[in-house]
Write a protein that holds these residues in place. Structure first.
Motif, PDB file in Angstrom:
ATOM      1  N   LEU A  27       1.032  -1.368   0.164  1.00  0.00           N
ATOM      2  CA  LEU A  27      -0.002  -0.007   0.060  1.00  0.00           C
ATOM      3  C   LEU A  27       0.825   1.166  -0.006  1.00  0.00           C
ATOM      4  O   LEU A  27       0.450   2.314  -0.720  1.00  0.00           O
ATOM      5  N   PHE A  28       1.770   1.356   0.921  1.00  0.00           N
ATOM      6  CA  PHE A  28       2.956   2.397   0.811  1.00  0.00           C
ATOM      7  C   PHE A  28       3.440   2.574  -0.312  1.00  0.00           C
ATOM      8  O   PHE A  28       3.698   3.759  -0.957  1.00  0.00           O
ATOM      9  N   HIS A  29       3.849   1.461  -0.992  1.00  0.00           N
ATOM     10  CA  HIS A  29       4.665   1.622  -2.368  1.00  0.00           C
ATOM     11  C   HIS A  29       3.796   2.092  -3.455  1.00  0.00           C
ATOM     12  O   HIS A  29       4.123   2.881  -4.231  1.00  0.00           O
ATOM     13  N   LEU A  30       2.490   1.622  -3.390  1.00  0.00           N
ATOM     14  CA  LEU A  30       1.516   2.036  -4.581  1.00  0.00           C
ATOM     15  C   LEU A  30       0.986   3.525  -4.287  1.00  0.00           C
ATOM     16  O   LEU A  30       0.734   4.175  -5.186  1.00  0.00           O
ATOM     17  N   LEU A  31       0.734   3.876  -3.203  1.00  0.00           N
ATOM     18  CA  LEU A  31       0.068   5.072  -2.824  1.00  0.00           C
ATOM     19  C   LEU A  31       0.857   6.267  -2.445  1.00  0.00           C
ATOM     20  O   LEU A  31       0.608   7.383  -2.711  1.00  0.00           O
ATOM     21  N   VAL A  32       2.141   5.927  -1.974  1.00  0.00           N
ATOM     22  CA  VAL A  32       2.955   7.229  -1.496  1.00  0.00           C
ATOM     23  C   VAL A  32       4.210   7.163  -2.339  1.00  0.00           C
ATOM     24  O   VAL A  32       4.226   8.111  -3.114  1.00  0.00           O
ATOM     25  N   ILE A  33       5.101   6.486  -1.992  1.00  0.00           N
ATOM     26  CA  ILE A  33       6.323   6.653  -2.880  1.00  0.00           C
ATOM     27  C   ILE A  33       6.960   4.916  -3.203  1.00  0.00           C
ATOM     28  O   ILE A  33       6.602   4.274  -2.521  1.00  0.00           O
ATOM     29  N   PRO A  34       7.563   4.797  -4.396  1.00  0.00           N
ATOM     30  CA  PRO A  34       8.387   3.470  -4.502  1.00  0.00           C
ATOM     31  C   PRO A  34       9.344   2.989  -3.178  1.00  0.00           C
ATOM     32  O   PRO A  34      10.044   3.989  -3.078  1.00  0.00           O
ATOM     33  N   LEU A  35       9.101   1.982  -2.653  1.00  0.00           N
ATOM     34  CA  LEU A  35      10.172   1.619  -1.715  1.00  0.00           C
ATOM     35  C   LEU A  35      11.428   1.106  -2.251  1.00  0.00           C
ATOM     36  O   LEU A  35      11.467   0.447  -3.430  1.00  0.00           O
ATOM     37  N   PRO A  36      12.435   1.337  -1.598  1.00  0.00           N
ATOM     38  CA  PRO A  36      13.655   0.630  -2.012  1.00  0.00           C
ATOM     39  C   PRO A  36      13.623  -0.915  -1.874  1.00  0.00           C
ATOM     40  O   PRO A  36      12.903  -1.282  -1.055  1.00  0.00           O
ATOM     41  N   TRP A  37      14.393  -1.701  -2.226  1.00  0.00           N
ATOM     42  CA  TRP A  37      14.481  -3.253  -2.084  1.00  0.00           C
ATOM     43  C   TRP A  37      14.794  -3.822  -0.658  1.00  0.00           C
ATOM     44  O   TRP A  37      14.506  -4.657  -0.452  1.00  0.00           O
ATOM     45  N   THR A  38      15.570  -2.692   0.056  1.00  0.00           N
ATOM     46  CA  THR A  38      15.768  -2.971   1.420  1.00  0.00           C
ATOM     47  C   THR A  38      14.661  -3.161   2.275  1.00  0.00           C
ATOM     48  O   THR A  38      14.498  -3.662   3.192  1.00  0.00           O
ATOM     49  N   ALA A  39      13.563  -2.164   2.146  1.00  0.00           N
ATOM     50  CA  ALA A  39      12.129  -2.354   2.655  1.00  0.00           C
ATOM     51  C   ALA A  39      11.643  -3.881   2.613  1.00  0.00           C
ATOM     52  O   ALA A  39      11.245  -4.270   3.377  1.00  0.00           O
TER      53      ALA A  39
END
Length: 130
Positions: free
Chosen positions: A54-66
């Motif tokens: 949800l965070f990845h789609l709605l806010v910002i793309p997350l790095p692979w470490t997350a």
């Protein structure tokens, strides 16, 4: 040898997981979704990824470490649920085998009443092999 008592938080979690897994009619409500008991073992480990998606789609793309940080949670919860489900399945099979040996086989026709459960057969085999 004195056995150290288990952590109360672990015991509470174990009781709750066992109650959910052992009740066949139980449906678990997760937010707006209803999850069937059979899907619980696969749904809970991936719940670690739901907030990230949800965070990845709605806010910002997350790095692979997350995403890598969510993997230990998913792996440990999946292993724990699988372990508890396996123990409950084994306990239920032992109970049903004992019930068959004590009651159910006598309700069968006479040619089948002399049969025994797999559990009784394995125990008798172990005793004779010693």
């Amino acid at each position: 040898m004195v056995m150290k008592s288990l952590n109360p938080a672990y015991l509470k979690l174990r009781r709750r997981v066992d109650a959910v897994l052992s009740n066949p009619a139980r449906r678990i409500e997760v937010g707006p979704l209803y999850i069937r008991r059979n899907d619980l073992i696969t749904a809970i480990p991936f719940a670690a990824f739901a907030p990230l998606i949800l965070f990845h789609l709605l806010v910002i793309p997350l790095p692979w470490t997350a995403w890598l940080l969510a993997l230990p949670w998913a792996a440990t919860s999946g292993i724990f649920l699988g372990w508890r489900a396996g123990r409950l399945i084994r306990a239920n099979s032992i109970k049903s085998a004992r019930d068959y040996d004590r009651r159910a086989r006598f309700r069968l026709p006479p040619e089948y009443a002399a049969s025994e459960s797999l559990l009784a057969h394995q125990r008798r085999k172990r005793r004779t092999n010693r």
